[in-house]
Design a protein around this motif. Structure first.
Motif, mmCIF file in Angstrom:
data_model
loop_
_atom_site.group_PDB
_atom_site.id
_atom_site.type_symbol
_atom_site.label_atom_id
_atom_site.label_comp_id
_atom_site.label_asym_id
_atom_site.label_seq_id
_atom_site.Cartn_x
_atom_site.Cartn_y
_atom_site.Cartn_z
ATOM 1 N N THR A 29 59.770 10.441 66.738
ATOM 2 C CA THR A 29 60.343 9.451 67.388
ATOM 3 C C THR A 29 59.496 8.364 67.436
ATOM 4 O OG1 THR A 29 60.295 10.247 69.505
ATOM 5 C CG2 THR A 29 62.308 10.535 68.132
ATOM 6 N N GLU A 30 58.235 8.582 67.703
ATOM 7 C CA GLU A 30 57.261 7.482 67.785
ATOM 8 C C GLU A 30 56.759 6.722 66.415
ATOM 9 O OE1 GLU A 30 54.216 8.215 71.293
ATOM 10 O OE2 GLU A 30 54.680 9.954 69.973
ATOM 11 N N HIS A 31 57.605 7.038 65.270
ATOM 12 C CA HIS A 31 57.574 6.565 63.987
ATOM 13 C C HIS A 31 56.232 7.163 63.440
ATOM 14 C CE1 HIS A 31 59.153 3.412 60.991
ATOM 15 N NE2 HIS A 31 58.558 4.513 60.215
ATOM 16 N N ALA A 32 56.406 8.461 63.000
ATOM 17 C CA ALA A 32 55.331 9.263 62.399
ATOM 18 C C ALA A 32 54.704 8.738 61.208
ATOM 19 C CB ALA A 32 55.885 10.627 62.472
ATOM 20 N N VAL A 33 53.669 8.949 60.933
ATOM 21 C CA VAL A 33 53.056 8.604 59.551
ATOM 22 C C VAL A 33 52.462 9.815 59.031
ATOM 23 C CG1 VAL A 33 50.952 7.554 58.436
ATOM 24 C CG2 VAL A 33 52.251 6.356 60.422
ATOM 25 N N GLU A 34 52.658 9.928 57.768
ATOM 26 C CA GLU A 34 52.514 11.364 57.332
ATOM 27 C C GLU A 34 51.200 10.946 56.179
ATOM 28 O OE1 GLU A 34 54.644 15.122 54.852
ATOM 29 O OE2 GLU A 34 55.347 12.957 54.487
ATOM 30 N N GLY A 35 50.395 11.948 55.951
ATOM 31 C CA GLY A 35 49.285 11.969 54.842
ATOM 32 C C GLY A 35 49.165 12.819 53.916
ATOM 33 N N GLU A 36 49.230 12.661 52.538
ATOM 34 C CA GLU A 36 49.258 13.470 51.575
ATOM 35 C C GLU A 36 47.697 13.706 50.815
ATOM 36 O OE1 GLU A 36 52.298 12.721 49.065
ATOM 37 O OE2 GLU A 36 53.867 13.602 50.399
ATOM 38 N N CYS A 37 47.100 14.609 50.897
ATOM 39 C CA CYS A 37 45.656 14.871 50.339
ATOM 40 C C CYS A 37 45.598 16.093 49.508
ATOM 41 C CB CYS A 37 44.552 15.054 51.154
ATOM 42 S SG CYS A 37 44.473 13.482 52.521
ATOM 43 N N ASP A 38 44.896 15.770 48.253
ATOM 44 C CA ASP A 38 44.440 16.874 47.276
ATOM 45 C C ASP A 38 42.795 16.908 47.415
ATOM 46 O OD1 ASP A 38 46.851 17.127 46.144
ATOM 47 O OD2 ASP A 38 46.692 15.517 44.892
#
Length: 344
Positions: A103-112
């Motif tokens: 709810t704090e406005h999450a940020v998602e990361g994607e890594c290879d």
């Protein structure tokens, strides 16, 4: 005669055929070796990110292992990460950093990530990352009244950062602080019109009093004396105007530098973030080991490794069809792994 009897006995001995060894079971995403490789990868990513916040592991999506020799193997990881509240310049260890809530406005990361395990030591060979804030619609479904991220160059965000930093510098007895970059900006309209901001700062060679005389002469401290910090602030615009700000300097950290310390950071925004809501790992993260060629080689290797893994999984599934005793609980699927915080 004795020789003939011995020969007959040898012929009658049972003949044991060599049974080929079963293929090794595929490495699971939650296996200790996978988690150890993921820890190395995440530390590497945070150690080479120049902007925004540190990221924590949320889930290992996939893992593939390609043997290279008796004591050498390549490990390919697909990782899901989540942004923490620790700025990238913060000395706080990652394990002590709080992951930002949904709810704090999450940020998602994607890594290879491509790693090598040689004689038991794991190291990163190449990596490719990207991060993105969750959609406003997803936040609204769970918390309709929660403020969401706005563009970092939003006019009200820039105004709030400037007002908050000016307010802090006007009251501090310490060094004059200069803006390095804006980390986040959110605007809430009801019941009050509030602009909340987060931004990184650096100490200058001026005191706050000296800055009042000639602020243009105030420069960030040289690398061997650098002192970075972080501020959170809010500007209420309605119904009553007010400014609240809190800044913390970390103290000198040998070897820690800000990527754009030598440039004009009056706007507090690297060119790559203009128009964005968050610092994208694709732009703020620099992998000194990876080049275009090594990245291409990494993905070619990953593609060639996939059929091997799929065959191993299929064989393991086939073996698992044999009758099992009552109460037998089959092992969990190798991948994807467990979610450590929440799914986006």
């Amino acid at each position: 005669m004795k020789a003939l009897i011995a020969l007959i006995l040898l012929v009658q001995l049972p003949i044991h055929k060599a049974v080929p060894a079963a293929p090794p079971a595929p490495l699971g995403c939650d296996d200790p070796e996978s988690e150890a490789a993921a820890e190395v990868a995440v530390n590497y990513i945070n150690g080479h990110s120049h902007h925004g916040y540190k990221f924590a592991l949320n889930r290992i999506e996939d893992v593939r292992v390609v043997p290279q020799g008796p004591n050498d193997e390549m490990i390919f990881l697909e990782l899901d990460l989540l942004e923490t509240k620790c700025p990238i310049l913060s000395p706080t260890p990652l394990e002590n950093c709080t992951v930002r809530s949904f709810t704090e406005h999450a940020v998602e990361g994607e890594c290879d990530v491509k790693l090598q395990k040689l004689d038991g030591t794991i190291s990163v060979l190449a990596s490719k990352c990207h991060s993105e804030a969750d959609s406003n619609q997803d936040i609204g479904k769970v918390c309709p009244d929660c403020p969401v991220l706005v563009r970092l160059n939003n006019t009200e965000v820039l105004e709030a950062v400037s007002a908050a930093l000016n307010d802090f510098n006007s009251k501090t007895t310490g060094p004059y602080l200069r803006l390095l970059e804006i980390g986040r900006g959110k605007i809430q309209y009801v019941p009050s019109h509030v602009v909340a901001v987060e931004f990184a700062v650096g100490a200058t060679n001026c005191s706050a009093e000296e800055a009042k005389v000639n602020v243009g002469a105030c420069q960030l401290l040289p690398e061997d004396q650098s002192n970075f910090g972080f501020c959170t602030g809010s500007m209420t615009k309605h119904p009553i105007q007010s400014i609240h700000v809190n800044c913390q300097l970390y103290g000198h950290q040998p070897g820690v530098t800000y990527a754009h310390a030598g440039q004009d950071t009056s706007a507090g925004l690297p060119p790559s973030t203009v128009g964005s809501r968050n610092h994208d790992l694709r732009l703020s993260y620099h992998d000194p080991l990876a080049s275009e060629s090594s990245s291409s080689e990494m993905f070619r290797s990953m593609l060639s490794a996939k059929p091997v893994t799929k065959r191993a999984v299929a064989e393991a599934a086939q073996h698992d069809k044999v009758p099992r005793p009552v109460g037998f609980v089959p092992p969990p699927p190798p991948c994807p792994g467990k979610i450590r915080y929440f799914d986006i």
